[in-house]
Write an enzyme that holds these catalytic residues in place. Sequence first.
Site, short mmCIF file in Angstrom:
data_model
loop_
_atom_site.label_atom_id
_atom_site.label_comp_id
_atom_site.label_asym_id
_atom_site.label_seq_id
_atom_site.Cartn_x
_atom_site.Cartn_y
_atom_site.Cartn_z
N SER A 152 -1.14 4.09 14.69
CA SER A 152 -1.02 5.84 14.90
C SER A 152 -2.32 6.23 15.75
CB SER A 152 -0.70 6.02 13.63
OG SER A 152 -2.34 5.63 12.74
N CYS A 178 -4.21 -3.16 -1.18
CA CYS A 178 -2.33 -3.46 -0.31
C CYS A 178 -2.06 -4.08 -1.84
CB CYS A 178 -3.00 -4.12 1.15
SG CYS A 178 -3.71 -2.48 2.44
N ARG A 193 -1.89 7.26 7.75
CA ARG A 193 -1.88 6.91 6.23
C ARG A 193 -1.67 7.85 5.49
NH1 ARG A 193 -7.65 3.70 5.62
NH2 ARG A 193 -6.17 1.72 6.20
N CYS A 228 0.89 -1.44 -0.29
CA CYS A 228 -0.47 -0.01 0.30
C CYS A 228 0.71 1.32 0.05
CB CYS A 228 -1.19 -0.12 1.33
SG CYS A 228 0.01 0.21 2.43
N TYR A 260 4.87 3.91 18.80
CA TYR A 260 5.17 4.92 18.82
C TYR A 260 6.27 5.71 19.48
CZ TYR A 260 3.09 4.48 14.36
OH TYR A 260 2.48 3.55 13.07
N LYS A 302 -5.99 -8.20 11.57
CA LYS A 302 -5.82 -6.97 11.17
C LYS A 302 -6.89 -6.42 10.69
CE LYS A 302 -3.36 -3.45 8.62
NZ LYS A 302 -1.78 -3.59 7.31
N GLU A 338 -7.50 -16.48 12.08
CA GLU A 338 -6.91 -15.99 11.16
C GLU A 338 -5.27 -16.45 12.13
OE1 GLU A 338 -6.44 -14.70 8.89
OE2 GLU A 338 -7.77 -13.55 7.92
N LYS A 391 -3.50 -5.98 16.17
CA LYS A 391 -3.39 -4.41 15.24
C LYS A 391 -4.69 -4.24 14.81
CE LYS A 391 -1.54 -2.16 12.00
NZ LYS A 391 -0.70 -1.95 10.41
C1 PBG Z 1 0.06 -1.36 6.40
C2 PBG Z 1 0.06 -0.49 7.56
C3 PBG Z 1 -0.91 0.08 8.36
C4 PBG Z 1 -0.31 -0.02 9.78
C5 PBG Z 1 1.00 -0.67 9.00
N1 PBG Z 1 1.17 -1.29 8.69
C6 PBG Z 1 -1.84 1.14 7.11
C7 PBG Z 1 -3.15 0.63 6.93
O1 PBG Z 1 -3.52 -0.33 6.87
O2 PBG Z 1 -3.64 0.84 6.26
C8 PBG Z 1 -0.86 1.49 9.91
C9 PBG Z 1 0.01 1.30 11.36
C10 PBG Z 1 -0.49 2.41 12.19
O3 PBG Z 1 -1.54 3.09 11.96
O4 PBG Z 1 0.42 3.30 13.24
N2 PBG Z 1 1.21 -1.75 5.47
#
Ligand code: PBG
Length: 327
Positions: free
Chosen positions: A278, A133, A209, A125, A317, A199, A237, A252
């Site tokens: 994030s 992705c 993003r 992505c 973070y 996820k 999963e 996540k």
């Molecule tokens: C996709 C990916 C994402 C995050 C980590 N790997 C974003 C998504 O799926 O849109 C998000 C990590 C975060 O929000 O800190 N490669």
Amino acid sequence: MAFPATRMRRLRRTAVLRDLVRETRLEAADLVLPLFVEAGLDPAHPRRPIEAMPGVERLSISEAVSEAGEAAALGLPAVLLFGIPADKDAEGSGAWDDEGVVQLATRAIKDAHPDLLVITDVCLCEYTDHGHCGLLRSDGTVDNDSSVELLARTAVSQARAGADLVAPSDMMDGRVGAIRTALDDEGLGDVPIMAYSAKFASAFYGPFREAAGSTPAFGDRRAYQMDPGNGDEAVREALLDVQEGADLVMVKPALPYLDIVRRIKEATNLPVAAYNVSGEYAMLKSAAEAGRIDERSAVLEALTSIRRAGADIVITYHAKDAARWLA
Ligand code: PBG
């Protein structure tokens, strides 16, 4: 025996007693710091702030090396690399480019700090011009099996560059098995896979993003990421990823999914990572900046709760701040 013989407060009386009976400990050694490495940053401005994530920046490769050095000096065991390529295309070819931004950063970090683990995010992505992705079919849906081939190629390229672990985050079916086979075929059988097994399609990825420029150009990710209401499916999963050869599994986001962390820990007995994403970071930072919450104690409490739920590893973070506070 009940009250008055039993008095729970006896063990809470002093800091030393509380410390003696604390069940869950948080240490720098449990934390992983994500880094955003951007190709082609102007050398005069090698760090670009991310507005929605105060304190987090997109880094040039040399800044990523120094950030990694700081992480190592603070006792963090690992960094998790995300790349922002100079150019994006329909296939995300920057992801498996042997001279791509993550591959170059991995080599540079391993050269400078050989003992620090480098984990690489395996996804398309950040590299696709449409922000999904995987590869798109003509009807705009993401094609699973052709995407898996490119993800496996990406993992091999990253591992050849020196990645210590690869972490697929795309949520395509069968990618863990395909990555395992591809790594083994290339003589990279020692490289473990940390699978983003559960996820969820989450609003809490918003700030990431912005950071990675990976907002889907149309639609959303709900046809591949998981529905937030589903716990049994998350366990399935994770078990599938174990069958396919995952060495570690991940949940996540973290805080809204602590029940899933616990269930997956119990179901797999594997090392479990939880990604404090994030949006979770941005919430605490915003509340702290507004003076509504004490940042240090709120962050340490949140990270401890993720460990208590069953996570062995917390990707966050806050890692550098937490390591400083815990020192
Ligand atoms: C996709 C990916 C994402 C995050 C980590 N790997 C974003 C998504 O799926 O849109 C998000 C990590 C975060 O929000 O800190 N490669």
